[in-house]
Write an enzyme that holds these catalytic residues in place. Sequence first.
Site: not given
Ligand SMILES: CC(C)C[C@H](CC(=O)NO)C(=O)N[C@H]1Cc2cn(c3ccccc23)CCCCCCNC1=O
Ligand SMILES: [Zn+2]
Length: 170
Positions: A121-122, A125, A131
């Site tokens: 994913h990263e 970017h 996204h």
């Molecule tokens: C796609 C990933 C590899 C990168 C993305 C960030 C991103 O787009 N980086 O390029 C990411 O971390 N998304 C969060 C989005 C998110 C989900 N929640 C959150 C609660 C607080 C803050 C963010 C989130 C609800 C709770 C679940 C938390 C654990 C999973 N976290 C996520 O899915």
């Molecule tokens: Zn992302």
Amino acid sequence: KKRYALGSRWSKTELTYRIINRTPDLPANEVDRIITESIEKWADASGLTFTLVKSGNADILISFAPGSHGDDNPFDGPGGVLAHAYYPSSNAIGGDAHFDEDERYTDASFSGINLEWVAVHEFGHSLGLGHSQIEGAVMYPFYTGYVPKFQLNSDDIAGIQAHYGENVGE
Ligand SMILES: CC(C)C[C@H](CC(=O)NO)C(=O)N[C@H]1Cc2cn(c3ccccc23)CCCCCCNC1=O
Ligand SMILES: [Zn+2]
Ligand SMILES: [Ca+2]
């Protein structure tokens, strides 16, 4: 649903990457293998080639750190945001990928956070993809859990090829 999104792109197709440090959650050689396999998924789907460099500068600098880590986007502890990366640009941080060290990274496991998925994913970017709203796309903004032998979604492939064309092979 809205498909892939595009940010800036690199003006070259031969890119370098450097692993600055590694999460202690996995053996170092595993971290290196996962990172290389993740970045190569994008090479397989496009005309991009990647060279790992061990020192000095590189287009894509890869690091693991918790909380505040030297940019304007401090991480948030376990859970929440897992990682972030910067679109290609002429400034130093362009293309760089940062992983939140407060996550527990795993490989081939349904527990913890699958490092390969986050890395693919990263690096999307880092190469100029935004996204996607397609749930099965790796560029979907929500981590949906470990998928054994996962591959890039057709939407991810369409996105990277919109920027860099198809893999023309040897
Ligand atoms: C796609 C990933 C590899 C990168 C993305 C960030 C991103 O787009 N980086 O390029 C990411 O971390 N998304 C969060 C989005 C998110 C989900 N929640 C959150 C609660 C607080 C803050 C963010 C989130 C609800 C709770 C679940 C938390 C654990 C999973 N976290 C996520 O899915
Ligand atoms: Zn992302
Ligand atoms: Ca976090």
